[in-house]
Design a protein around this motif. Structure first.
Motif, short mmCIF file in Angstrom:
data_model
loop_
_atom_site.label_atom_id
_atom_site.label_comp_id
_atom_site.label_asym_id
_atom_site.label_seq_id
_atom_site.Cartn_x
_atom_site.Cartn_y
_atom_site.Cartn_z
N ARG A 21 0.83 -1.20 0.00
CA ARG A 21 0.00 0.00 0.00
C ARG A 21 0.87 1.26 0.00
NH1 ARG A 21 -3.56 -3.12 3.31
NH2 ARG A 21 -2.56 -2.39 5.22
N GLN A 22 1.98 1.22 0.72
CA GLN A 22 2.87 2.38 0.73
C GLN A 22 3.49 2.60 -0.65
OE1 GLN A 22 6.91 2.70 2.96
NE2 GLN A 22 5.47 3.89 4.22
N ARG A 23 3.89 1.53 -1.29
CA ARG A 23 4.46 1.63 -2.63
C ARG A 23 3.45 2.20 -3.62
NH1 ARG A 23 8.66 -1.92 -4.35
NH2 ARG A 23 7.31 -2.77 -5.97
N GLN A 24 2.21 1.75 -3.52
CA GLN A 24 1.17 2.24 -4.43
C GLN A 24 0.86 3.71 -4.17
OE1 GLN A 24 -0.45 0.63 -7.12
NE2 GLN A 24 1.34 -0.68 -6.77
N ALA A 25 0.77 4.09 -2.90
CA ALA A 25 0.49 5.49 -2.57
C ALA A 25 1.63 6.40 -3.02
CB ALA A 25 0.27 5.64 -1.07
N SER A 26 2.83 5.86 -3.06
CA SER A 26 4.01 6.65 -3.42
C SER A 26 4.07 6.98 -4.90
CB SER A 26 5.27 5.89 -3.00
OG SER A 26 6.44 6.62 -3.31
N ILE A 27 3.35 6.24 -5.74
CA ILE A 27 3.40 6.46 -7.19
C ILE A 27 2.98 7.88 -7.54
CG2 ILE A 27 2.36 5.80 -9.41
CD1 ILE A 27 2.25 2.93 -8.37
N THR A 28 2.01 8.42 -6.81
CA THR A 28 1.51 9.77 -7.11
C THR A 28 2.01 10.81 -6.12
OG1 THR A 28 -0.50 9.27 -5.83
CG2 THR A 28 -0.57 8.90 -8.23
N GLN A 29 2.93 10.41 -5.23
CA GLN A 29 3.47 11.36 -4.24
C GLN A 29 5.00 11.32 -4.33
OE1 GLN A 29 1.78 13.56 -2.09
NE2 GLN A 29 3.86 14.33 -1.97
N PRO A 30 5.62 12.25 -5.05
CA PRO A 30 7.08 12.18 -5.28
C PRO A 30 7.89 12.12 -4.00
CG PRO A 30 6.07 13.84 -6.69
CD PRO A 30 5.01 13.41 -5.72
N PHE A 31 8.83 11.19 -4.01
CA PHE A 31 9.78 11.06 -2.90
C PHE A 31 11.05 11.82 -3.27
CE2 PHE A 31 13.29 9.15 -0.63
CZ PHE A 31 12.77 8.95 0.64
N PRO A 32 11.66 12.54 -2.33
CA PRO A 32 12.91 13.25 -2.62
C PRO A 32 14.07 12.27 -2.76
CG PRO A 32 12.37 13.47 -0.30
CD PRO A 32 11.20 12.77 -0.94
N VAL A 33 14.43 11.91 -3.99
CA VAL A 33 15.31 10.76 -4.22
C VAL A 33 16.76 10.99 -3.85
CG1 VAL A 33 13.86 9.72 -5.99
CG2 VAL A 33 15.61 11.38 -6.66
N ASP A 34 17.16 12.22 -3.47
CA ASP A 34 18.51 12.34 -2.95
C ASP A 34 18.53 12.27 -1.42
OD1 ASP A 34 17.31 14.80 -2.62
OD2 ASP A 34 19.05 15.98 -3.24
N PHE A 35 17.37 11.97 -0.83
CA PHE A 35 17.31 11.58 0.58
C PHE A 35 17.37 10.05 0.60
CE2 PHE A 35 15.71 11.05 4.87
CZ PHE A 35 16.16 12.20 5.50
N PRO A 36 17.94 9.44 1.64
CA PRO A 36 18.00 7.97 1.68
C PRO A 36 16.65 7.32 1.38
CG PRO A 36 19.36 8.87 3.42
CD PRO A 36 18.67 10.04 2.78
N LEU A 37 16.67 6.41 0.42
CA LEU A 37 15.45 5.83 -0.11
C LEU A 37 14.80 4.87 0.88
CD1 LEU A 37 16.72 4.85 -3.69
CD2 LEU A 37 15.55 6.96 -3.01
N PRO A 38 13.48 4.64 0.72
CA PRO A 38 12.84 3.59 1.52
C PRO A 38 13.57 2.26 1.34
CG PRO A 38 11.20 4.86 0.30
CD PRO A 38 12.55 5.31 -0.20
N LEU A 39 13.56 1.45 2.37
CA LEU A 39 14.31 0.20 2.31
C LEU A 39 13.78 -0.74 1.24
CD1 LEU A 39 14.94 -0.51 6.11
CD2 LEU A 39 16.50 0.49 4.43
N TRP A 40 12.48 -0.64 0.90
CA TRP A 40 11.95 -1.50 -0.15
C TRP A 40 12.39 -1.05 -1.54
CZ3 TRP A 40 9.25 1.94 -2.96
CH2 TRP A 40 8.51 2.93 -2.32
N ALA A 41 13.10 0.06 -1.63
CA ALA A 41 13.61 0.55 -2.92
C ALA A 41 15.13 0.46 -2.99
CB ALA A 41 13.15 1.98 -3.16
N ARG A 42 15.73 -0.39 -2.17
CA ARG A 42 17.19 -0.40 -2.08
C ARG A 42 17.83 -1.73 -2.46
NH1 ARG A 42 18.82 4.17 1.06
NH2 ARG A 42 20.68 3.16 1.85
N LYS A 43 17.14 -2.55 -3.23
CA LYS A 43 17.77 -3.76 -3.75
C LYS A 43 18.80 -3.37 -4.80
CE LYS A 43 14.70 -7.72 -3.17
NZ LYS A 43 13.97 -8.77 -3.89
N SER A 44 19.72 -4.29 -5.07
CA SER A 44 20.69 -4.05 -6.13
C SER A 44 19.95 -3.93 -7.46
CB SER A 44 21.71 -5.19 -6.21
OG SER A 44 22.45 -5.26 -5.02
N PHE A 45 20.32 -2.92 -8.25
CA PHE A 45 19.60 -2.64 -9.47
C PHE A 45 20.22 -3.30 -10.70
CE2 PHE A 45 19.03 1.15 -6.73
CZ PHE A 45 17.74 0.84 -6.33
N LYS A 46 21.52 -3.55 -10.64
CA LYS A 46 22.20 -4.11 -11.81
C LYS A 46 23.03 -5.31 -11.39
CE LYS A 46 22.50 0.05 -14.66
NZ LYS A 46 23.39 0.94 -15.39
#
Length: 518
Positions: free
Chosen positions: A493-518
Protein backbone atom coordinates in the motif's frame (compact mmCIF):
# COMPACT_ATOMS: atom_id res chain seq x y z
CA UNK A 1 13.16 28.92 21.36
CA UNK A 2 12.93 32.55 20.27
CA UNK A 3 12.51 33.25 16.55
CA UNK A 4 14.50 36.50 16.69
CA UNK A 5 17.43 35.20 14.65
CA UNK A 6 15.53 32.84 12.32
CA UNK A 7 13.50 33.77 9.26
CA UNK A 8 11.71 30.40 9.06
CA UNK A 9 8.98 29.04 11.32
CA UNK A 10 10.66 26.75 13.89
CA UNK A 11 7.41 24.89 14.59
CA UNK A 12 6.92 24.03 10.92
CA UNK A 13 10.57 23.00 10.65
CA UNK A 14 10.24 20.78 13.71
CA UNK A 15 7.24 19.04 12.14
CA UNK A 16 9.40 18.28 9.08
CA UNK A 17 12.16 16.90 11.35
CA UNK A 18 9.61 14.80 13.20
CA UNK A 19 8.30 13.35 9.92
CA UNK A 20 11.84 12.46 8.80
CA UNK A 21 12.50 10.75 12.15
CA UNK A 22 9.27 8.76 11.94
CA UNK A 23 9.97 7.88 8.30
CA UNK A 24 13.34 6.33 9.12
CA UNK A 25 11.93 4.35 12.03
CA UNK A 26 8.95 3.15 10.00
CA UNK A 27 11.27 1.78 7.32
CA UNK A 28 13.26 -0.17 9.92
CA UNK A 29 10.08 -1.36 11.60
CA UNK A 30 8.47 -2.57 8.36
CA UNK A 31 11.62 -4.53 7.55
CA UNK A 32 11.76 -6.02 11.04
CA UNK A 33 8.10 -7.05 11.13
CA UNK A 34 8.26 -8.44 7.60
CA UNK A 35 11.33 -10.56 8.41
CA UNK A 36 9.63 -11.82 11.60
CA UNK A 37 6.49 -12.69 9.60
CA UNK A 38 8.59 -14.70 7.13
CA UNK A 39 10.44 -16.62 9.80
CA UNK A 40 7.71 -17.18 12.39
CA UNK A 41 4.30 -16.83 10.79
CA UNK A 42 2.48 -18.43 7.86
CA UNK A 43 3.09 -21.47 5.67
CA UNK A 44 5.59 -23.85 7.32
CA UNK A 45 7.23 -24.85 4.04
CA UNK A 46 7.79 -21.21 3.04
CA UNK A 47 9.21 -20.45 6.49
CA UNK A 48 11.72 -23.31 6.12
CA UNK A 49 12.80 -22.14 2.65
CA UNK A 50 13.21 -18.59 3.95
CA UNK A 51 15.26 -19.87 6.91
CA UNK A 52 17.60 -21.85 4.64
CA UNK A 53 18.18 -18.78 2.46
CA UNK A 54 19.03 -16.76 5.56
CA UNK A 55 21.44 -19.50 6.60
CA UNK A 56 23.10 -19.36 3.19
CA UNK A 57 23.67 -15.60 3.46
CA UNK A 58 25.00 -16.04 6.99
CA UNK A 59 27.46 -18.64 5.75
CA UNK A 60 28.49 -16.37 2.88
CA UNK A 61 29.29 -13.26 4.93
CA UNK A 62 31.27 -15.33 7.41
CA UNK A 63 33.38 -16.87 4.65
CA UNK A 64 33.89 -13.85 2.40
CA UNK A 65 35.67 -10.60 3.04
CA UNK A 66 32.89 -8.16 4.00
CA UNK A 67 34.82 -5.29 2.43
CA UNK A 68 34.57 -6.89 -1.02
CA UNK A 69 31.27 -5.38 -2.17
CA UNK A 70 31.60 -6.79 -5.67
CA UNK A 71 31.76 -10.41 -4.52
CA UNK A 72 29.00 -10.02 -1.96
CA UNK A 73 26.71 -8.22 -4.40
CA UNK A 74 27.31 -11.01 -6.91
CA UNK A 75 26.06 -13.63 -4.46
CA UNK A 76 23.28 -11.44 -3.09
CA UNK A 77 21.77 -10.85 -6.53
CA UNK A 78 21.67 -14.60 -7.16
CA UNK A 79 20.05 -15.24 -3.77
CA UNK A 80 17.48 -12.45 -4.20
CA UNK A 81 16.57 -13.73 -7.67
CA UNK A 82 15.03 -16.87 -6.13
CA UNK A 83 17.57 -19.28 -7.63
CA UNK A 84 17.71 -22.79 -6.11
CA UNK A 85 20.65 -24.00 -4.02
CA UNK A 86 21.47 -26.58 -6.69
CA UNK A 87 21.70 -23.92 -9.42
CA UNK A 88 23.65 -21.65 -7.12
CA UNK A 89 26.22 -24.37 -6.45
CA UNK A 90 26.38 -25.03 -10.19
CA UNK A 91 27.18 -21.38 -10.88
CA UNK A 92 29.85 -21.41 -8.19
CA UNK A 93 31.46 -24.58 -9.53
CA UNK A 94 31.34 -23.31 -13.13
CA UNK A 95 33.02 -20.05 -12.14
CA UNK A 96 30.03 -17.93 -13.18
CA UNK A 97 30.59 -15.43 -10.36
CA UNK A 98 33.39 -13.04 -9.41
CA UNK A 99 34.40 -15.23 -6.45
CA UNK A 100 37.86 -16.72 -6.23
CA UNK A 101 38.18 -20.50 -6.25
CA UNK A 102 38.99 -20.74 -2.53
CA UNK A 103 35.94 -18.63 -1.60
CA UNK A 104 33.69 -20.66 -3.89
CA UNK A 105 34.85 -23.91 -2.33
CA UNK A 106 34.44 -22.58 1.22
CA UNK A 107 30.81 -21.59 0.57
CA UNK A 108 30.02 -24.94 -1.06
CA UNK A 109 31.63 -26.72 1.90
CA UNK A 110 29.45 -24.78 4.37
CA UNK A 111 26.34 -25.65 2.38
CA UNK A 112 27.20 -29.33 2.34
CA UNK A 113 28.21 -29.55 6.02
CA UNK A 114 25.09 -27.77 7.28
CA UNK A 115 22.58 -29.11 4.74
CA UNK A 116 21.82 -25.63 3.41
CA UNK A 117 19.61 -26.58 0.49
CA UNK A 118 16.55 -24.78 -0.86
CA UNK A 119 14.37 -25.02 -3.98
CA UNK A 120 13.57 -22.29 -6.47
CA UNK A 121 11.49 -19.57 -4.81
CA UNK A 122 8.85 -17.63 -6.70
CA UNK A 123 8.16 -15.34 -3.73
CA UNK A 124 9.40 -11.82 -4.39
CA UNK A 125 10.60 -10.18 -1.19
CA UNK A 126 10.57 -6.37 -0.93
CA UNK A 127 13.97 -6.41 0.81
CA UNK A 128 17.34 -8.01 0.00
CA UNK A 129 18.28 -11.00 2.12
CA UNK A 130 21.27 -9.10 3.48
CA UNK A 131 18.96 -6.66 5.31
CA UNK A 132 16.57 -9.34 6.53
CA UNK A 133 19.50 -11.40 7.81
CA UNK A 134 20.92 -8.47 9.80
CA UNK A 135 17.65 -7.59 11.51
CA UNK A 136 17.03 -11.24 12.43
CA UNK A 137 20.60 -11.90 13.58
CA UNK A 138 20.81 -8.87 15.85
CA UNK A 139 18.26 -6.01 15.77
CA UNK A 140 20.52 -3.92 18.01
CA UNK A 141 22.76 -3.43 14.97
CA UNK A 142 20.20 -1.03 13.51
CA UNK A 143 18.35 0.33 16.56
CA UNK A 144 21.56 1.58 18.12
CA UNK A 145 22.54 3.70 15.08
CA UNK A 146 18.95 4.95 14.87
CA UNK A 147 19.15 6.25 18.44
CA UNK A 148 22.48 7.96 17.80
CA UNK A 149 20.69 11.10 16.60
CA UNK A 150 20.34 13.64 19.43
CA UNK A 151 16.75 14.26 20.58
CA UNK A 152 14.84 15.81 17.70
CA UNK A 153 13.53 18.55 19.99
CA UNK A 154 17.10 19.89 20.13
CA UNK A 155 18.07 19.70 16.45
CA UNK A 156 17.18 23.30 15.56
CA UNK A 157 19.12 24.55 18.59
CA UNK A 158 22.07 22.37 17.60
CA UNK A 159 22.00 23.67 14.02
CA UNK A 160 21.87 27.28 15.22
CA UNK A 161 24.96 26.77 17.36
CA UNK A 162 26.75 25.19 14.42
CA UNK A 163 25.77 28.09 12.17
CA UNK A 164 27.34 30.50 14.67
CA UNK A 165 30.80 29.18 13.77
CA UNK A 166 31.52 31.88 11.19
CA UNK A 167 30.83 34.46 13.89
CA UNK A 168 32.92 32.98 16.68
CA UNK A 169 35.70 30.45 16.26
CA UNK A 170 35.89 29.22 19.85
CA UNK A 171 32.24 29.55 20.82
CA UNK A 172 32.10 26.13 22.47
CA UNK A 173 35.49 26.32 24.14
CA UNK A 174 34.82 29.13 26.60
CA UNK A 175 34.63 28.34 30.33
CA UNK A 176 31.11 27.60 31.55
CA UNK A 177 31.42 29.78 34.65
CA UNK A 178 32.39 32.92 32.71
CA UNK A 179 29.50 35.36 33.15
CA UNK A 180 30.07 37.46 30.04
CA UNK A 181 31.47 35.04 27.51
CA UNK A 182 31.75 37.58 24.72
CA UNK A 183 33.41 40.37 26.59
CA UNK A 184 33.03 43.72 24.85
CA UNK A 185 33.32 42.38 21.30
CA UNK A 186 30.65 42.42 18.64
CA UNK A 187 30.57 39.09 16.77
CA UNK A 188 30.55 39.61 13.04
CA UNK A 189 30.84 37.03 10.35
CA UNK A 190 34.42 36.19 9.46
CA UNK A 191 35.45 36.88 5.85
CA UNK A 192 35.73 33.19 4.89
CA UNK A 193 32.53 31.19 5.12
CA UNK A 194 34.58 28.06 4.41
CA UNK A 195 35.59 27.93 8.07
CA UNK A 196 32.15 26.68 9.07
CA UNK A 197 32.09 22.94 9.66
CA UNK A 198 29.13 21.01 8.26
CA UNK A 199 26.84 19.63 10.92
CA UNK A 200 27.94 16.01 11.00
CA UNK A 201 26.33 13.45 13.27
CA UNK A 202 29.41 13.39 15.48
CA UNK A 203 29.46 17.17 15.80
CA UNK A 204 25.72 17.30 16.51
CA UNK A 205 26.20 14.95 19.45
CA UNK A 206 29.06 17.07 20.74
CA UNK A 207 26.96 20.24 20.55
CA UNK A 208 24.07 18.48 22.28
CA UNK A 209 26.35 17.58 25.16
CA UNK A 210 27.58 21.19 25.22
CA UNK A 211 24.04 22.57 25.52
CA UNK A 212 23.25 20.22 28.41
CA UNK A 213 26.55 20.66 30.24
CA UNK A 214 27.00 24.43 29.97
CA UNK A 215 23.89 26.42 29.28
CA UNK A 216 21.00 24.03 29.68
CA UNK A 217 17.56 25.59 29.46
CA UNK A 218 19.03 29.10 29.80
CA UNK A 219 20.98 28.89 26.55
CA UNK A 220 18.47 30.65 24.32
CA UNK A 221 17.89 33.47 26.77
CA UNK A 222 21.64 34.00 26.69
CA UNK A 223 21.81 34.05 22.88
CA UNK A 224 18.86 36.43 22.61
CA UNK A 225 20.53 38.77 25.08
CA UNK A 226 23.63 38.86 22.88
CA UNK A 227 21.50 39.61 19.81
CA UNK A 228 19.55 42.28 21.66
CA UNK A 229 22.75 43.90 22.92
CA UNK A 230 24.10 44.00 19.39
CA UNK A 231 26.98 41.65 20.18
CA UNK A 232 25.97 39.25 17.41
CA UNK A 233 25.53 40.97 14.07
CA UNK A 234 24.15 38.66 11.41
CA UNK A 235 22.18 38.53 8.19
CA UNK A 236 18.97 36.76 9.23
CA UNK A 237 18.17 35.21 5.84
CA UNK A 238 21.71 34.00 5.23
CA UNK A 239 21.98 32.66 8.76
CA UNK A 240 18.62 30.88 8.57
CA UNK A 241 19.59 29.30 5.24
CA UNK A 242 22.73 27.88 6.87
CA UNK A 243 20.67 26.47 9.75
CA UNK A 244 18.20 24.79 7.38
CA UNK A 245 21.01 23.38 5.27
CA UNK A 246 22.69 21.93 8.36
CA UNK A 247 19.48 20.29 9.56
CA UNK A 248 18.84 18.67 6.20
CA UNK A 249 22.46 17.52 5.83
CA UNK A 250 22.48 16.05 9.32
CA UNK A 251 19.27 14.08 8.77
CA UNK A 252 20.53 12.75 5.44
CA UNK A 253 23.81 11.57 6.95
CA UNK A 254 22.05 9.97 9.91
CA UNK A 255 19.40 8.21 7.81
CA UNK A 256 22.02 6.81 5.43
CA UNK A 257 24.12 5.66 8.38
CA UNK A 258 21.13 3.84 9.88
CA UNK A 259 20.10 2.18 6.62
CA UNK A 260 23.66 1.19 5.72
CA UNK A 261 24.03 -0.56 9.08
CA UNK A 262 21.68 -3.20 7.68
CA UNK A 263 23.92 -4.51 4.93
CA UNK A 264 27.62 -4.98 4.12
CA UNK A 265 26.81 -3.92 0.53
CA UNK A 266 25.06 -0.54 0.85
CA UNK A 267 23.59 1.21 -2.16
CA UNK A 268 24.59 4.91 -2.39
CA UNK A 269 21.85 7.51 -2.17
CA UNK A 270 20.80 9.47 -5.24
CA UNK A 271 22.07 7.00 -7.88
CA UNK A 272 18.73 5.86 -9.26
CA UNK A 273 18.70 8.30 -12.17
CA UNK A 274 22.33 7.48 -12.97
CA UNK A 275 21.51 3.76 -13.15
CA UNK A 276 18.31 4.05 -15.19
CA UNK A 277 19.75 4.53 -18.68
CA UNK A 278 22.54 2.88 -20.65
CA UNK A 279 23.57 5.10 -23.57
CA UNK A 280 26.55 3.00 -24.72
CA UNK A 281 24.70 1.84 -27.85
CA UNK A 282 22.95 5.14 -28.56
CA UNK A 283 25.45 6.45 -31.11
CA UNK A 284 26.11 3.19 -32.98
CA UNK A 285 22.70 1.51 -32.91
CA UNK A 286 20.31 4.26 -31.79
CA UNK A 287 19.40 2.21 -28.71
CA UNK A 288 18.66 3.71 -25.32
CA UNK A 289 18.53 0.84 -22.83
CA UNK A 290 16.49 1.09 -19.63
CA UNK A 291 17.13 -0.93 -16.46
CA UNK A 292 13.66 -2.41 -15.67
CA UNK A 293 14.22 -2.72 -11.90
CA UNK A 294 15.40 0.89 -11.60
CA UNK A 295 12.49 2.08 -13.74
CA UNK A 296 10.05 0.30 -11.41
CA UNK A 297 11.66 1.85 -8.33
CA UNK A 298 11.53 5.35 -9.81
CA UNK A 299 7.86 4.96 -10.73
CA UNK A 300 7.09 3.64 -7.25
CA UNK A 301 8.83 6.72 -5.83
CA UNK A 302 6.63 9.08 -7.82
CA UNK A 303 9.32 10.05 -10.32
CA UNK A 304 7.50 9.23 -13.59
CA UNK A 305 7.47 12.86 -14.74
CA UNK A 306 11.22 13.23 -14.22
CA UNK A 307 12.08 10.14 -16.30
CA UNK A 308 11.23 12.08 -19.49
CA UNK A 309 13.43 14.96 -18.35
CA UNK A 310 16.30 12.55 -17.75
CA UNK A 311 15.98 11.03 -21.22
CA UNK A 312 16.05 14.52 -22.75
CA UNK A 313 19.14 15.34 -20.69
CA UNK A 314 20.94 12.15 -21.79
CA UNK A 315 20.19 12.88 -25.44
CA UNK A 316 21.45 16.45 -25.13
CA UNK A 317 24.64 15.26 -23.46
CA UNK A 318 25.19 12.57 -26.10
CA UNK A 319 25.23 14.95 -29.04
CA UNK A 320 26.82 18.06 -27.51
CA UNK A 321 30.33 18.58 -28.89
CA UNK A 322 31.47 20.64 -25.93
CA UNK A 323 31.26 18.06 -23.16
CA UNK A 324 32.64 20.49 -20.58
CA UNK A 325 29.54 22.64 -20.91
CA UNK A 326 27.15 19.69 -20.99
CA UNK A 327 24.16 20.45 -18.75
CA UNK A 328 23.83 18.57 -15.49
CA UNK A 329 20.61 16.83 -14.59
CA UNK A 330 19.18 18.45 -11.49
CA UNK A 331 16.46 16.94 -9.35
CA UNK A 332 14.95 20.31 -8.49
CA UNK A 333 13.59 20.56 -5.01
CA UNK A 334 14.61 17.04 -4.10
CA UNK A 335 15.97 16.45 -0.65
CA UNK A 336 13.98 19.18 1.04
CA UNK A 337 12.42 18.06 4.29
CA UNK A 338 9.06 19.56 3.41
CA UNK A 339 8.78 17.19 0.45
CA UNK A 340 9.78 14.19 2.55
CA UNK A 341 7.21 15.25 5.15
CA UNK A 342 4.48 15.37 2.50
CA UNK A 343 5.51 11.95 1.21
CA UNK A 344 5.52 10.40 4.68
CA UNK A 345 2.13 11.82 5.66
CA UNK A 346 0.60 10.59 2.38
CA UNK A 347 2.07 7.07 2.53
CA UNK A 348 2.57 6.19 6.21
CA UNK A 349 1.32 2.83 7.40
CA UNK A 350 -0.93 1.88 10.31
CA UNK A 351 2.02 1.25 12.60
CA UNK A 352 2.30 3.91 15.30
CA UNK A 353 5.69 5.47 14.61
CA UNK A 354 5.21 8.66 16.64
CA UNK A 355 8.60 9.39 18.24
CA UNK A 356 7.17 9.03 21.75
CA UNK A 357 5.92 5.51 20.86
CA UNK A 358 9.17 4.24 19.36
CA UNK A 359 10.45 2.68 22.62
CA UNK A 360 7.14 0.80 22.97
CA UNK A 361 7.78 -0.70 19.53
CA UNK A 362 11.42 -1.61 20.10
CA UNK A 363 10.96 -3.29 23.50
CA UNK A 364 8.47 -6.03 22.45
CA UNK A 365 10.54 -6.74 19.35
CA UNK A 366 13.57 -7.34 21.57
CA UNK A 367 11.38 -9.49 23.81
CA UNK A 368 10.52 -11.63 20.79
CA UNK A 369 14.20 -12.01 19.96
CA UNK A 370 15.01 -12.94 23.56
CA UNK A 371 12.26 -15.56 23.55
CA UNK A 372 13.20 -17.03 20.16
CA UNK A 373 16.96 -16.46 20.27
CA UNK A 374 17.92 -20.14 19.96
CA UNK A 375 15.96 -20.61 16.74
CA UNK A 376 16.85 -17.21 15.32
CA UNK A 377 20.55 -17.85 15.83
CA UNK A 378 20.15 -21.12 13.92
CA UNK A 379 18.42 -19.56 10.91
CA UNK A 380 20.85 -16.63 10.80
CA UNK A 381 23.77 -19.11 10.91
CA UNK A 382 25.17 -17.53 14.07
CA UNK A 383 28.22 -19.51 15.13
CA UNK A 384 28.49 -17.91 18.57
CA UNK A 385 27.86 -18.99 22.15
CA UNK A 386 24.60 -17.37 23.25
CA UNK A 387 22.45 -17.33 26.36
CA UNK A 388 20.37 -20.49 26.09
CA UNK A 389 16.59 -20.70 26.28
CA UNK A 390 16.43 -22.52 29.63
CA UNK A 391 18.25 -19.64 31.29
CA UNK A 392 15.50 -17.13 30.40
CA UNK A 393 12.32 -19.17 30.69
CA UNK A 394 10.20 -16.91 32.89
CA UNK A 395 8.41 -13.75 31.75
CA UNK A 396 10.11 -11.78 34.52
CA UNK A 397 13.59 -12.89 33.47
CA UNK A 398 12.86 -11.97 29.85
CA UNK A 399 11.57 -8.53 30.79
CA UNK A 400 14.59 -8.03 33.02
CA UNK A 401 16.88 -9.08 30.18
CA UNK A 402 15.21 -6.75 27.64
CA UNK A 403 15.51 -3.86 30.10
CA UNK A 404 19.21 -4.62 30.51
CA UNK A 405 19.74 -4.75 26.73
CA UNK A 406 18.03 -1.38 26.34
CA UNK A 407 19.99 0.11 29.22
CA UNK A 408 23.33 -1.18 27.97
CA UNK A 409 23.04 -0.63 24.21
CA UNK A 410 20.25 1.87 23.52
CA UNK A 411 20.28 4.20 26.53
CA UNK A 412 23.97 3.97 27.32
CA UNK A 413 26.44 3.33 24.54
CA UNK A 414 28.33 0.06 24.60
CA UNK A 415 29.81 -1.92 21.69
CA UNK A 416 27.53 -4.68 20.40
CA UNK A 417 28.73 -8.27 20.11
CA UNK A 418 28.61 -10.24 16.87
CA UNK A 419 25.42 -12.03 17.84
CA UNK A 420 22.30 -11.27 19.86
CA UNK A 421 22.73 -12.49 23.48
CA UNK A 422 26.34 -13.54 22.80
CA UNK A 423 28.04 -14.65 26.02
CA UNK A 424 31.64 -14.38 27.13
CA UNK A 425 33.22 -17.58 28.47
CA UNK A 426 36.72 -16.19 28.73
CA UNK A 427 36.74 -16.80 32.49
CA UNK A 428 39.24 -19.63 32.94
CA UNK A 429 37.31 -20.98 35.93
CA UNK A 430 34.13 -21.54 33.93
CA UNK A 431 33.57 -24.71 31.93
CA UNK A 432 32.33 -24.21 28.38
CA UNK A 433 29.12 -26.12 29.03
CA UNK A 434 28.27 -24.41 32.31
CA UNK A 435 24.94 -22.60 32.19
CA UNK A 436 25.00 -18.81 32.49
CA UNK A 437 22.09 -17.23 34.33
CA UNK A 438 20.29 -14.08 33.22
CA UNK A 439 21.83 -12.14 36.11
CA UNK A 440 25.32 -13.32 35.18
CA UNK A 441 24.74 -12.37 31.56
CA UNK A 442 23.50 -8.90 32.53
CA UNK A 443 26.59 -8.44 34.71
CA UNK A 444 28.75 -9.40 31.70
CA UNK A 445 27.24 -6.88 29.27
CA UNK A 446 27.17 -4.10 31.85
CA UNK A 447 30.81 -4.60 32.75
CA UNK A 448 31.94 -1.60 30.72
CA UNK A 449 31.95 2.19 30.67
CA UNK A 450 28.54 3.87 30.65
CA UNK A 451 29.51 7.50 30.95
CA UNK A 452 27.54 8.89 28.01
CA UNK A 453 23.77 8.84 27.68
CA UNK A 454 23.03 7.44 24.27
CA UNK A 455 19.44 8.63 23.90
CA UNK A 456 17.08 9.76 26.68
CA UNK A 457 14.15 8.52 24.58
CA UNK A 458 14.85 5.04 26.00
CA UNK A 459 15.29 6.13 29.62
CA UNK A 460 11.98 4.85 30.98
CA UNK A 461 12.57 1.42 29.44
CA UNK A 462 16.12 1.15 30.76
CA UNK A 463 15.09 0.66 34.38
CA UNK A 464 13.78 -2.66 35.66
CA UNK A 465 11.42 -2.93 38.60
CA UNK A 466 9.31 -6.08 38.45
CA UNK A 467 5.87 -4.52 38.96
CA UNK A 468 6.39 -1.42 36.81
CA UNK A 469 8.08 -3.50 34.10
CA UNK A 470 5.14 -5.89 33.99
CA UNK A 471 2.70 -3.00 33.52
CA UNK A 472 4.99 -1.26 31.02
CA UNK A 473 5.34 -4.34 28.81
CA UNK A 474 1.67 -5.41 28.85
CA UNK A 475 0.10 -3.11 26.25
CA UNK A 476 3.07 -2.96 23.81
CA UNK A 477 3.30 -6.76 23.86
CA UNK A 478 -0.43 -7.04 23.10
CA UNK A 479 -0.02 -4.62 20.18
CA UNK A 480 3.01 -6.50 18.91
CA UNK A 481 1.24 -9.85 19.02
CA UNK A 482 -1.87 -8.48 17.27
CA UNK A 483 0.20 -7.54 14.23
CA UNK A 484 1.23 -11.03 13.08
CA UNK A 485 1.10 -11.07 9.29
CA UNK A 486 -0.13 -8.26 7.09
CA UNK A 487 3.18 -6.39 6.88
CA UNK A 488 3.64 -7.12 3.18
CA UNK A 489 0.20 -5.65 2.47
CA UNK A 490 1.23 -2.47 4.31
CA UNK A 491 4.42 -2.23 2.27
CA UNK A 492 2.48 -2.72 -0.97
CA UNK A 493 0.00 0.00 0.00
CA UNK A 494 2.87 2.38 0.73
CA UNK A 495 4.46 1.63 -2.63
CA UNK A 496 1.17 2.24 -4.43
CA UNK A 497 0.49 5.49 -2.57
CA UNK A 498 4.01 6.65 -3.42
CA UNK A 499 3.40 6.46 -7.19
CA UNK A 500 1.51 9.77 -7.11
CA UNK A 501 3.47 11.36 -4.24
CA UNK A 502 7.08 12.18 -5.28
CA UNK A 503 9.78 11.06 -2.90
CA UNK A 504 12.91 13.25 -2.62
CA UNK A 505 15.31 10.76 -4.22
CA UNK A 506 18.51 12.34 -2.95
CA UNK A 507 17.31 11.58 0.58
CA UNK A 508 18.00 7.97 1.68
CA UNK A 509 15.45 5.83 -0.11
CA UNK A 510 12.84 3.59 1.52
CA UNK A 511 14.31 0.20 2.31
CA UNK A 512 11.95 -1.50 -0.15
CA UNK A 513 13.61 0.55 -2.92
CA UNK A 514 17.19 -0.40 -2.08
CA UNK A 515 17.77 -3.76 -3.75
CA UNK A 516 20.69 -4.05 -6.13
CA UNK A 517 19.60 -2.64 -9.47
CA UNK A 518 22.20 -4.11 -11.81
Amino acid sequence: MSTTILSFNPNAKFNHIKSAYSYVFEQIWLLHRYAIDCIANGDRNKMQIFAKRLMFWGATIRRLNRSDDHQLNDILRLLDSGISAFDLISKLKNNETSLKELDRNLIIKEMEEHAIMFPVSFDTHPYPFSMMHTIIENPLYVYQPFLMLPPIENLIDIAVINALQPYEDDFMDRPSDQKNLMGSRVLRKRPSHDDRQPLSLERARKIYQYINAIHGSHYWAYIMQLVGDGKISLNKNEFSSAVESDIEGLLKEWAEYVFNSLTPTPEPTGKLFDELLDTSALGSEGLLKVCPATLEHLCMLGQSNHIGELIAHKLESQYMKDKKNSPTFETKGFGCLSQLSKWYKATKTKFNTEPSQIPANIAPALYFHVTESDGLQYVSFGKYDILKGMDKASVQSRQKLVSALIRTYLYFYNPIGHCFLQVDRSDANRLDDTAISVDEYIAQIENGQKTTVYNPLMQAWSDYQEKTARDRFKRPMNEFNKRWGGTLAMIDRQRQASITQPFPVDFPLPLWARKSFK
